[in-house]
Scaffold this motif. Structure first.
Motif, mmCIF file in Angstrom:
data_model
loop_
_atom_site.group_PDB
_atom_site.id
_atom_site.type_symbol
_atom_site.label_atom_id
_atom_site.label_comp_id
_atom_site.label_asym_id
_atom_site.label_seq_id
_atom_site.Cartn_x
_atom_site.Cartn_y
_atom_site.Cartn_z
ATOM 1 N N ALA A 32 0.842 -1.204 0.000
ATOM 2 C CA ALA A 32 0.000 0.000 0.000
ATOM 3 C C ALA A 32 0.875 1.251 0.000
ATOM 4 O O ALA A 32 0.604 2.200 -0.750
ATOM 5 C CB ALA A 32 -0.936 -0.003 1.207
ATOM 6 N N CYS A 37 -1.461 4.283 -1.645
ATOM 7 C CA CYS A 37 -2.850 4.225 -1.192
ATOM 8 C C CYS A 37 -2.866 3.772 0.260
ATOM 9 O O CYS A 37 -1.856 3.331 0.800
ATOM 10 C CB CYS A 37 -3.685 3.295 -2.078
ATOM 11 S SG CYS A 37 -3.287 1.555 -1.957
ATOM 12 N N SER A 38 -4.016 3.889 0.889
ATOM 13 C CA SER A 38 -4.105 3.475 2.289
ATOM 14 C C SER A 38 -4.145 1.954 2.390
ATOM 15 O O SER A 38 -4.600 1.262 1.465
ATOM 16 C CB SER A 38 -5.358 4.068 2.945
ATOM 17 O OG SER A 38 -6.522 3.448 2.455
ATOM 18 N N SER A 39 -3.694 1.463 3.518
ATOM 19 C CA SER A 39 -3.709 0.014 3.726
ATOM 20 C C SER A 39 -5.146 -0.499 3.820
ATOM 21 O O SER A 39 -5.432 -1.613 3.393
ATOM 22 C CB SER A 39 -2.902 -0.374 4.965
ATOM 23 O OG SER A 39 -3.386 0.287 6.104
ATOM 24 N N HIS A 41 -7.768 0.700 2.165
ATOM 25 C CA HIS A 41 -8.303 0.619 0.802
ATOM 26 C C HIS A 41 -7.747 -0.620 0.096
ATOM 27 O O HIS A 41 -8.495 -1.373 -0.530
ATOM 28 C CB HIS A 41 -7.972 1.872 0.001
ATOM 29 C CG HIS A 41 -8.458 1.813 -1.411
ATOM 30 N ND1 HIS A 41 -9.799 1.865 -1.731
ATOM 31 C CD2 HIS A 41 -7.800 1.669 -2.584
ATOM 32 C CE1 HIS A 41 -9.936 1.767 -3.045
ATOM 33 N NE2 HIS A 41 -8.738 1.647 -3.582
ATOM 34 N N LEU A 42 -6.443 -0.838 0.220
ATOM 35 C CA LEU A 42 -5.846 -1.999 -0.431
ATOM 36 C C LEU A 42 -6.411 -3.295 0.144
ATOM 37 O O LEU A 42 -6.622 -4.258 -0.594
ATOM 38 C CB LEU A 42 -4.323 -1.970 -0.316
ATOM 39 C CG LEU A 42 -3.599 -2.991 -1.182
ATOM 40 C CD1 LEU A 42 -3.887 -2.779 -2.669
ATOM 41 C CD2 LEU A 42 -2.105 -2.945 -0.926
ATOM 42 N N PRO A 52 -10.270 -1.885 -7.893
ATOM 43 C CA PRO A 52 -9.187 -0.915 -8.027
ATOM 44 C C PRO A 52 -9.427 0.018 -9.213
ATOM 45 O O PRO A 52 -9.942 -0.399 -10.248
ATOM 46 C CB PRO A 52 -7.950 -1.786 -8.247
ATOM 47 C CG PRO A 52 -8.476 -3.057 -8.812
ATOM 48 C CD PRO A 52 -9.847 -3.241 -8.222
ATOM 49 N N SER A 53 -9.066 1.275 -9.038
ATOM 50 C CA SER A 53 -9.201 2.252 -10.122
ATOM 51 C C SER A 53 -8.211 1.915 -11.232
ATOM 52 O O SER A 53 -7.246 1.169 -11.004
ATOM 53 C CB SER A 53 -8.907 3.651 -9.592
ATOM 54 O OG SER A 53 -7.524 3.750 -9.257
ATOM 55 N N LEU A 56 -4.711 2.728 -10.055
ATOM 56 C CA LEU A 56 -4.188 1.761 -9.086
ATOM 57 C C LEU A 56 -3.842 0.448 -9.772
ATOM 58 O O LEU A 56 -2.825 -0.171 -9.470
ATOM 59 C CB LEU A 56 -5.182 1.537 -7.945
ATOM 60 C CG LEU A 56 -4.724 0.595 -6.837
ATOM 61 C CD1 LEU A 56 -3.429 1.072 -6.196
ATOM 62 C CD2 LEU A 56 -5.812 0.435 -5.788
ATOM 63 N N ARG A 59 -0.468 0.898 -11.413
ATOM 64 C CA ARG A 59 0.627 0.897 -10.429
ATOM 65 C C ARG A 59 0.872 -0.504 -9.892
ATOM 66 O O ARG A 59 2.019 -0.907 -9.686
ATOM 67 C CB ARG A 59 0.322 1.880 -9.301
ATOM 68 C CG ARG A 59 0.364 3.330 -9.740
ATOM 69 C CD ARG A 59 0.387 4.310 -8.578
ATOM 70 N NE ARG A 59 -0.636 4.124 -7.568
ATOM 71 C CZ ARG A 59 -1.826 4.728 -7.558
ATOM 72 N NH1 ARG A 59 -2.168 5.547 -8.545
ATOM 73 N NH2 ARG A 59 -2.680 4.508 -6.575
#
Length: 79
Positions: A32, A37-39, A41-42, A52-53, A56, A59
């Motif tokens: 993350a 990103c935040s943990s 969210h992941l 995932p967007s 994301l 990445r």
């Protein structure tokens, strides 16, 4: 209405992600951080409650060295 495209969800293939993370000893929290990103969210992406967007996904492919078809599952469905 005919001609409508089916809706789709793109989900992470979590076992493949873990297989890519294990040799590098990467935790989900470390990944993350690397992805920006935040943990939490992941975590939702890993357990399938969030998609995932596109940014994301890109990445993740770069960081884990995996192609789209390997790392993600596309689910198509109709309303």
């Amino acid at each position: 209405m005919s001609g409508r495209r089916p809706k789709r969800r793109i989900l992470l293939n979590a076992p493949v992600a873990w297989d890519r993370m294990d040799p590098r000893n990467l935790s989900q929290n470390q990944l993350a951080d690397l992805l920006g990103c935040s943990s939490s969210h992941l975590s939702r992406v890993f357990n399938g409650t969030r998609c995932p967007s596109p940014a994301l996904r890109q990445r993740m492919q770069e960081e884990l060295g995996a192609g789209f078809e390997e790392l993600f599952i596309v689910e198509e469905f109709n309303d």
